[in-house]
Design an enzyme around this catalytic site. Structure first.
Site, PDB file in Angstrom:
ATOM      1  N   LYS A   5       8.231  38.938  -4.427  1.00 41.67           N
ATOM      2  CA  LYS A   5       6.820  38.963  -4.798  1.00 41.67           C
ATOM      3  C   LYS A   5       6.174  40.260  -4.332  1.00 41.67           C
ATOM      4  O   LYS A   5       6.824  41.137  -3.751  1.00 41.67           O
ATOM      5  CB  LYS A   5       6.120  37.731  -4.229  1.00 41.67           C
ATOM      6  CG  LYS A   5       6.773  36.416  -4.677  1.00 41.67           C
ATOM      7  CD  LYS A   5       5.870  35.228  -4.504  1.00 41.67           C
ATOM      8  CE  LYS A   5       4.794  35.230  -5.578  1.00 41.67           C
ATOM      9  NZ  LYS A   5       3.953  34.012  -5.511  1.00 41.67           N
ATOM     10  N   LYS A  18       3.788  24.921  -4.078  1.00 47.25           N
ATOM     11  CA  LYS A  18       2.455  24.489  -3.645  1.00 47.25           C
ATOM     12  C   LYS A  18       2.367  22.964  -3.718  1.00 47.25           C
ATOM     13  O   LYS A  18       1.611  22.401  -4.512  1.00 47.25           O
ATOM     14  CB  LYS A  18       1.377  25.156  -4.495  1.00 47.25           C
ATOM     15  CG  LYS A  18       1.387  26.677  -4.389  1.00 47.25           C
ATOM     16  CD  LYS A  18       0.452  27.314  -5.389  1.00 47.25           C
ATOM     17  CE  LYS A  18       0.567  28.844  -5.358  1.00 47.25           C
ATOM     18  NZ  LYS A  18      -0.254  29.501  -6.385  1.00 47.25           N
ATOM     19  N   ASP A  65       3.090  37.938 -13.995  1.00 48.80           N
ATOM     20  CA  ASP A  65       1.989  37.321 -13.252  1.00 48.80           C
ATOM     21  C   ASP A  65       0.631  37.815 -13.740  1.00 48.80           C
ATOM     22  O   ASP A  65       0.399  39.014 -13.872  1.00 48.80           O
ATOM     23  CB  ASP A  65       2.156  37.628 -11.760  1.00 48.80           C
ATOM     24  CG  ASP A  65       1.215  36.809 -10.901  1.00 48.80           C
ATOM     25  OD1 ASP A  65       1.040  35.614 -11.189  1.00 48.80           O
ATOM     26  OD2 ASP A  65       0.665  37.365  -9.940  1.00 48.80           O
ATOM     27  N   ARG A 113       0.818  -1.215   0.000  1.00 49.63           N
ATOM     28  CA  ARG A 113       0.000   0.000   0.000  1.00 49.63           C
ATOM     29  C   ARG A 113       0.847   1.258   0.000  1.00 49.63           C
ATOM     30  O   ARG A 113       0.527   2.229  -0.702  1.00 49.63           O
ATOM     31  CB  ARG A 113      -0.949  -0.024   1.214  1.00 49.63           C
ATOM     32  CG  ARG A 113      -1.724   1.246   1.450  1.00 49.63           C
ATOM     33  CD  ARG A 113      -2.394   1.806   0.215  1.00 49.63           C
ATOM     34  NE  ARG A 113      -3.193   0.839  -0.508  1.00 49.63           N
ATOM     35  CZ  ARG A 113      -3.600   1.001  -1.756  1.00 49.63           C
ATOM     36  NH1 ARG A 113      -3.259   2.091  -2.424  1.00 49.63           N
ATOM     37  NH2 ARG A 113      -4.330   0.085  -2.348  1.00 49.63           N
ATOM     38  N   GLU A 170       8.602  39.561  -9.322  1.00 48.48           N
ATOM     39  CA  GLU A 170       7.245  39.450  -9.865  1.00 48.48           C
ATOM     40  C   GLU A 170       6.781  40.799 -10.398  1.00 48.48           C
ATOM     41  O   GLU A 170       6.933  41.832  -9.737  1.00 48.48           O
ATOM     42  CB  GLU A 170       6.297  38.971  -8.767  1.00 48.48           C
ATOM     43  CG  GLU A 170       4.845  38.855  -9.208  1.00 48.48           C
ATOM     44  CD  GLU A 170       3.934  38.498  -8.050  1.00 48.48           C
ATOM     45  OE1 GLU A 170       3.223  39.396  -7.541  1.00 48.48           O
ATOM     46  OE2 GLU A 170       3.940  37.315  -7.631  1.00 48.48           O
TER      47      GLU A 170
END
Length: 321
Positions: free
Chosen positions: A209, A177, A269, A144, A242
């Protein structure tokens, strides 16, 4: 004294949205095991602190709990040996073979594993592409966990392959992510599927960012602070900033034309704009790529799907994430 049993056990977990694997176990009584053959077609990405073996041990431990496999201990003779086969239930890119070998070895180094395919191979439904032989109890205990890793990795690799083919000549990147605790596993699957890795974490690349830009008081201040920090600490790594508008792109380019900078990549972006008819408008992205004109790598982010990625790739952008 060894006897002969005939059993068939079918396990068909979901292999993400792309494929499923089934293990067919037919128990025959044989002796000996041999040494597992290592199939590392694509090496895992490097990480300074990630303990892949520790992740495997954790996966086995959460399954075993404090008693182990009580069903196996109750129903399977301790000395029985079996041969279990890997059978593809759908078409897709197989991934996790090298990791499966690590799991089998962790459970029982005497298990003998043989593969007819390697990580990254495209396999078709019905293909028997591997087998494991050894003590039945240990095969079932490992089964498994092996399938959980392989089903996740094969699903990621299959989708990555489709995205990478559609995006060409742009390269597909993943992001941070990822499932907590499985980052290296997920990023390894992306490599197996033909994508490339973005930064592994917060430590191996500077990524400026919108939050950093706002706190620093603008994109120029943020870039200047990064350049100073890297110089003072004698650090050499990629730097990405960004941008969300053409004005911000021009501001970055103006800074870079006036100052020696460590900047290597500009993220564009949400410059892919969804349309009411389901299409996307990539004109702003294309204009940004033309403005940069090869002076820096470019990365498109936002509104990226299997349906839109080809059109995005045609803009000349370097990467799509």
């Amino acid at each position: 004294m060894f006897g002969v049993m005939s059993i068939s056990t079918f396990v068909s977990p979901c292999l993400s949205t792309a494929s499923r694997l089934v293990v067919r176990m037919s128990a025959t009584v044989t002796r000996g095991s041999g040494i597992p053959i290592k199939f590392v077609a694509v090496k895992p990405p490097s990480h300074p602190t990630y303990d892949l073996k520790g992740v495997i041990k954790l996966a086995l431990a959460e399954d075993a709990g404090d008693r182990g496999d009580v069903t196996c201990m109750a129903t399977i003779p301790a000395d029985m040996e079996v041969e279990a086969h890997f059978l593809a239930k759908e078409d897709g890119v197989v991934a996790g073979i090298a990791l499966a070998e690590m799991v089998f070895s962790e459970v029982d180094p005497a298990l003998k594993v043989d593969w007819a395919r390697k990580d990254g191979d495209y396999i078709q439904k019905g293909l028997q592409f591997g087998k494991v032989h050894g003590r039945a109890h240990n095969v079932v205990v490992a089964e498994r966990v092996v399938l959980n890793f392989m089903q996740r990795m094969s699903g990621i690799a299959t989708l990555t392959k489709a995205m990478a083919d559609a995006a060409h000549p742009a390269c597909i990147l993943e992001t941070r992510k990822t499932a907590p605790g499985l980052r290296l596993v997920d990023k390894w699957a992306v490599l197996i599927g033909g994508g490339q890795n973005h930064r592994m974490g917060l430590f191996d690349m500077v990524m400026i960012k919108d939050n950093h830009i706002s706190i620093a008081g603008g994109v120029r201040n943020a870039l200047r602070s990064v350049d100073l920090y890297l110089e003072e600490n004698n650090l050499h790594m990629g730097v990405e900033v960004e941008t969300r508008t053409l004005e911000e792109v021009n501001e970055v380019l103006q800074y870079a034309s006036q100052t020696k900078t460590s900047l290597t990549r500009i993220m564009l972006d949400n410059m892919v704009v969804p349309q009411s008819n389901g299409d996307v408008d990539v004109s702003m992205l294309k204009e940004a790529v033309d403005l940069i004109n090869g002076r820096f790598e470019t990365e498109a982010s936002g509104n990226v799907t299997l349906e839109t990625v080809h059109k995005i790739g045609e803009t000349g952008v370097t990467y799509i994430s």
